[in-house]
Structure formats: C-alpha cells, structure tokens
Write a protein that holds these residues in place. Structure first.
Motif, PDB file in Angstrom:
ATOM      1  N   ASP A   1     -30.005 -27.861  38.341  1.00  0.00           N
ATOM      2  CA  ASP A   1     -29.207 -26.690  37.984  1.00  0.00           C
ATOM      3  C   ASP A   1     -29.928 -25.422  38.433  1.00  0.00           C
ATOM      4  O   ASP A   1     -30.952 -25.481  39.117  1.00  0.00           O
ATOM      5  CB  ASP A   1     -28.879 -26.680  36.480  1.00  0.00           C
ATOM      6  CG  ASP A   1     -30.080 -26.372  35.585  1.00  0.00           C
ATOM      7  OD1 ASP A   1     -31.176 -26.048  36.091  1.00  0.00           O
ATOM      8  OD2 ASP A   1     -29.915 -26.465  34.352  1.00  0.00           O
ATOM      9  N   ASP A   2     -29.428 -24.271  38.047  1.00  0.00           N
ATOM     10  CA  ASP A   2     -29.997 -23.000  38.496  1.00  0.00           C
ATOM     11  C   ASP A   2     -31.414 -22.750  37.982  1.00  0.00           C
ATOM     12  O   ASP A   2     -32.113 -21.884  38.487  1.00  0.00           O
ATOM     13  CB  ASP A   2     -29.091 -21.838  38.094  1.00  0.00           C
ATOM     14  CG  ASP A   2     -27.760 -21.863  38.837  1.00  0.00           C
ATOM     15  OD1 ASP A   2     -27.625 -22.627  39.820  1.00  0.00           O
ATOM     16  OD2 ASP A   2     -26.844 -21.118  38.423  1.00  0.00           O
ATOM     17  N   ASN A   3     -31.840 -23.492  36.959  1.00  0.00           N
ATOM     18  CA  ASN A   3     -33.205 -23.376  36.427  1.00  0.00           C
ATOM     19  C   ASN A   3     -34.069 -24.564  36.815  1.00  0.00           C
ATOM     20  O   ASN A   3     -35.111 -24.802  36.199  1.00  0.00           O
ATOM     21  CB  ASN A   3     -33.183 -23.226  34.905  1.00  0.00           C
ATOM     22  CG  ASN A   3     -32.677 -21.879  34.473  1.00  0.00           C
ATOM     23  OD1 ASN A   3     -33.139 -20.855  34.974  1.00  0.00           O
ATOM     24  ND2 ASN A   3     -31.718 -21.861  33.570  1.00  0.00           N
ATOM     25  N   ASP A   4     -33.620 -25.317  37.819  1.00  0.00           N
ATOM     26  CA  ASP A   4     -34.326 -26.514  38.300  1.00  0.00           C
ATOM     27  C   ASP A   4     -34.427 -27.625  37.262  1.00  0.00           C
ATOM     28  O   ASP A   4     -35.329 -28.457  37.309  1.00  0.00           O
ATOM     29  CB  ASP A   4     -35.722 -26.172  38.835  1.00  0.00           C
ATOM     30  CG  ASP A   4     -35.675 -25.402  40.141  1.00  0.00           C
ATOM     31  OD1 ASP A   4     -34.611 -25.416  40.798  1.00  0.00           O
ATOM     32  OD2 ASP A   4     -36.693 -24.783  40.492  1.00  0.00           O
TER      33      ASP A   4
ATOM     34  N   VAL B   1     -20.858 -22.804  37.586  1.00  0.00           N
ATOM     35  CA  VAL B   1     -21.551 -21.622  38.096  1.00  0.00           C
ATOM     36  C   VAL B   1     -23.030 -21.630  37.725  1.00  0.00           C
ATOM     37  O   VAL B   1     -23.836 -21.011  38.381  1.00  0.00           O
ATOM     38  CB  VAL B   1     -20.892 -20.303  37.619  1.00  0.00           C
ATOM     39  CG1 VAL B   1     -19.543 -20.119  38.259  1.00  0.00           C
ATOM     40  CG2 VAL B   1     -20.815 -20.241  36.115  1.00  0.00           C
ATOM     41  N   ASP B   2     -23.427 -22.329  36.673  1.00  0.00           N
ATOM     42  CA  ASP B   2     -24.834 -22.433  36.293  1.00  0.00           C
ATOM     43  C   ASP B   2     -25.522 -23.594  36.996  1.00  0.00           C
ATOM     44  O   ASP B   2     -26.686 -23.866  36.726  1.00  0.00           O
ATOM     45  CB  ASP B   2     -24.972 -22.618  34.783  1.00  0.00           C
ATOM     46  CG  ASP B   2     -24.458 -21.422  34.010  1.00  0.00           C
ATOM     47  OD1 ASP B   2     -24.622 -20.284  34.506  1.00  0.00           O
ATOM     48  OD2 ASP B   2     -23.890 -21.617  32.919  1.00  0.00           O
ATOM     49  N   GLY B   3     -24.783 -24.269  37.848  1.00  0.00           N
ATOM     50  CA  GLY B   3     -25.335 -25.404  38.562  1.00  0.00           C
ATOM     51  C   GLY B   3     -25.288 -26.703  37.782  1.00  0.00           C
ATOM     52  O   GLY B   3     -25.873 -27.703  38.193  1.00  0.00           O
ATOM     53  N   ILE B   4     -24.592 -26.710  36.659  1.00  0.00           N
ATOM     54  CA  ILE B   4     -24.513 -27.924  35.841  1.00  0.00           C
ATOM     55  C   ILE B   4     -23.500 -28.875  36.470  1.00  0.00           C
ATOM     56  O   ILE B   4     -22.362 -28.513  36.723  1.00  0.00           O
ATOM     57  CB  ILE B   4     -24.121 -27.584  34.395  1.00  0.00           C
ATOM     58  CG1 ILE B   4     -25.220 -26.734  33.761  1.00  0.00           C
ATOM     59  CG2 ILE B   4     -23.883 -28.845  33.578  1.00  0.00           C
ATOM     60  CD1 ILE B   4     -24.890 -26.212  32.387  1.00  0.00           C
ATOM     61  N   THR B   5     -23.943 -30.088  36.715  1.00  0.00           N
ATOM     62  CA  THR B   5     -23.105 -31.112  37.332  1.00  0.00           C
ATOM     63  C   THR B   5     -22.427 -31.947  36.245  1.00  0.00           C
ATOM     64  O   THR B   5     -22.848 -31.915  35.081  1.00  0.00           O
ATOM     65  CB  THR B   5     -23.947 -32.036  38.223  1.00  0.00           C
ATOM     66  OG1 THR B   5     -24.857 -32.777  37.387  1.00  0.00           O
ATOM     67  CG2 THR B   5     -24.719 -31.254  39.277  1.00  0.00           C
ATOM     68  N   PRO B   6     -21.420 -32.720  36.619  1.00  0.00           N
ATOM     69  CA  PRO B   6     -20.814 -33.622  35.643  1.00  0.00           C
ATOM     70  C   PRO B   6     -21.842 -34.578  35.022  1.00  0.00           C
ATOM     71  O   PRO B   6     -21.806 -34.835  33.813  1.00  0.00           O
ATOM     72  CB  PRO B   6     -19.771 -34.393  36.466  1.00  0.00           C
ATOM     73  CG  PRO B   6     -19.420 -33.474  37.585  1.00  0.00           C
ATOM     74  CD  PRO B   6     -20.695 -32.752  37.907  1.00  0.00           C
ATOM     75  N   LEU B   7     -22.780 -35.072  35.835  1.00  0.00           N
ATOM     76  CA  LEU B   7     -23.802 -35.982  35.327  1.00  0.00           C
ATOM     77  C   LEU B   7     -24.666 -35.292  34.271  1.00  0.00           C
ATOM     78  O   LEU B   7     -24.996 -35.884  33.239  1.00  0.00           O
ATOM     79  CB  LEU B   7     -24.663 -36.496  36.488  1.00  0.00           C
ATOM     80  CG  LEU B   7     -25.702 -37.548  36.148  1.00  0.00           C
ATOM     81  CD1 LEU B   7     -25.044 -38.804  35.581  1.00  0.00           C
ATOM     82  CD2 LEU B   7     -26.533 -37.891  37.384  1.00  0.00           C
ATOM     83  N   MET B   8     -25.023 -34.056  34.501  1.00  0.00           N
ATOM     84  CA  MET B   8     -25.824 -33.301  33.525  1.00  0.00           C
ATOM     85  C   MET B   8     -25.063 -33.118  32.224  1.00  0.00           C
ATOM     86  O   MET B   8     -25.622 -33.294  31.133  1.00  0.00           O
ATOM     87  CB  MET B   8     -26.209 -31.937  34.102  1.00  0.00           C
ATOM     88  CG  MET B   8     -27.173 -31.985  35.240  1.00  0.00           C
ATOM     89  SD  MET B   8     -27.340 -30.327  35.973  1.00  0.00           S
ATOM     90  CE  MET B   8     -28.301 -30.710  37.428  1.00  0.00           C
ATOM     91  N   LEU B   9     -23.779 -32.770  32.329  1.00  0.00           N
ATOM     92  CA  LEU B   9     -22.973 -32.537  31.134  1.00  0.00           C
ATOM     93  C   LEU B   9     -22.805 -33.823  30.327  1.00  0.00           C
ATOM     94  O   LEU B   9     -22.959 -33.817  29.102  1.00  0.00           O
ATOM     95  CB  LEU B   9     -21.611 -31.961  31.513  1.00  0.00           C
ATOM     96  CG  LEU B   9     -20.736 -31.527  30.342  1.00  0.00           C
ATOM     97  CD1 LEU B   9     -21.388 -30.386  29.563  1.00  0.00           C
ATOM     98  CD2 LEU B   9     -19.365 -31.099  30.845  1.00  0.00           C
ATOM     99  N   ALA B  10     -22.509 -34.917  30.990  1.00  0.00           N
ATOM    100  CA  ALA B  10     -22.365 -36.198  30.290  1.00  0.00           C
ATOM    101  C   ALA B  10     -23.687 -36.607  29.639  1.00  0.00           C
ATOM    102  O   ALA B  10     -23.701 -37.104  28.507  1.00  0.00           O
ATOM    103  CB  ALA B  10     -21.883 -37.276  31.260  1.00  0.00           C
ATOM    104  N   ALA B  11     -24.795 -36.374  30.339  1.00  0.00           N
ATOM    105  CA  ALA B  11     -26.115 -36.699  29.782  1.00  0.00           C
ATOM    106  C   ALA B  11     -26.409 -35.841  28.560  1.00  0.00           C
ATOM    107  O   ALA B  11     -26.933 -36.329  27.551  1.00  0.00           O
ATOM    108  CB  ALA B  11     -27.191 -36.512  30.849  1.00  0.00           C
ATOM    109  N   MET B  12     -26.062 -34.561  28.635  1.00  0.00           N
ATOM    110  CA  MET B  12     -26.308 -33.643  27.517  1.00  0.00           C
ATOM    111  C   MET B  12     -25.522 -34.059  26.277  1.00  0.00           C
ATOM    112  O   MET B  12     -25.988 -33.910  25.155  1.00  0.00           O
ATOM    113  CB  MET B  12     -25.935 -32.216  27.907  1.00  0.00           C
ATOM    114  CG  MET B  12     -26.191 -31.210  26.805  1.00  0.00           C
ATOM    115  SD  MET B  12     -25.962 -29.500  27.321  1.00  0.00           S
ATOM    116  CE  MET B  12     -24.213 -29.445  27.643  1.00  0.00           C
TER     117      MET B  12
END
Length: 193
Positions: free
Chosen positions: A82-85, A50-61
């Motif tokens: 994501d929702d904050n660009d 819902v925050d626009g976080i993708t699987p790639l973003m989560l794995a990177a984080m």
C-alpha cells in the motif's frame, strides 16, 4: 464511492501477462469472489483503492480466510504494497486471525518485512498489545531482534504497552475509589439530614 485504480490496465501497460478469465477458481468460487469484490467496490483482484489497499489486504484485515484463499487462487498480487509499504500480512496481523496470517506467509510474504516507517508486523502487534499475533509471528520465524527507528525492539514495545495498560488500570482503580468515597460522603450527608 471509493476511487479505484485499474491495476489490470497498469499490468497491460507494463507488458505483464494477464490471467485468462477461465484460469484459477472454479465457477462457484469465482462468483463468490466477484460478489465480494463488487460489495467492496473493487473492479477486479488486481485493483487497489486510493490508499493502495488491495482486495487481498482488505480481506486479510477483516480476517476473511476463505476470501483470502480465493483471491490468491484468482491471482491477486500477494506482494503488493500500500502507500505506506504495508503488505497483506500487515493487514492480517491487525485482525489477528491466524488463518490469513498462515496463508499469506505460506504464499511467500516475508514475515520480517518492514514498512515505510521501518516497522515490522511483529513490532506493530507488540505496540498494540497483540501477544497472540506476536507468538504466531515468532513461531513463523519473525525476528524479535529487529530494531525500530526509535531504538526499540518488539519486546520493548510490548513492555511499553503493558506498562501503559497497568498505569491505566491503576488510574481507573483510583478513580473508582474516589467515586466510591464521594458517594459514601454524599450518603452520610443525606443520612445526617
């Protein structure tokens, strides 16, 4: 359970070609990605929270370079925001693991991308005192002359962080001295009785 949006359905509606199930990863890597996606409640590599976080973003984080590589091989959208660009590189810089940062820059992410608040990854790293990430980003071509809306560069932010750290250390030293003096006074009073 996180509310997830089906990015694949959005891509179909936009008329974009979806990758065939057999394209990309070999079977063992594909099952590893499938398990990772399921464990993080993502239906596929194209979905987002819902925050626009993708699987790639989560794995990177999380600094999971092997998963980042597998997701890219599987066709995860590297330039998604994501929702904050913020892009996946932003999330990789939060963790600070060099593998995902290098991999995402190699995949084409702009090292000087500014989010919705006009803050770059270099500025965020500086504001958090992540000197290691700053140097890596600069070595990858990040500009240290970009200015945030408040008028500060990344080096200004790093200086501010360092100053706050020094002030905190000074306050801790003073508190320890006071505590030690209080303990010494209490010991002296007890010995006098």
């Amino acid at each position: 359970m996180a509310l997830l949006l089906d990015a694949a359905a959005r891509r179909r509606a936009d008329g974009q070609r979806l990758p065939h199930a057999d394209e990309g990863l070999q079977a063992p890597a594909r099952s590893s990605v499938a398990r990772w996606l399921s464990a993080h409640e993502f239906p596929d590599v194209h979905s987002c929270s819902v925050d626009g976080i993708t699987p790639l973003m989560l794995a990177a984080m999380h600094g999971e370079d092997r998963i980042v590589a597998a997701l890219l091989d599987e066709g995860a959208p590297v330039s998604a925001l994501d929702d904050n660009d913020n892009d996946a590189l932003w999330y990789a810089c939060l963790c600070g693991a060099p593998g995902p940062i290098l991999r995402l820059v190699s995949a084409g992410l702009n090292v000087d991308h500014a989010n919705a608040h006009d803050v770059t990854c270099l500025m965020q790293a500086a504001a958090c005192g992540r000197v290691d990430v700053m140097w890596l980003l600069i070595s990858l071509g990040a500009s240290d002359s970009l200015v945030a809306p408040d008028g500060r560069t990344a080096f200004d932010m790093a200086t501010d962080f360092g100053l706050q750290l020094l002030l905190t250390v000074d306050r801790l030293k003073n508190a320890m001295r006071e505590s030690s003096r209080f303990a010494d006074d209490a010991t002296s009073r007890n010995l006098a009785h």
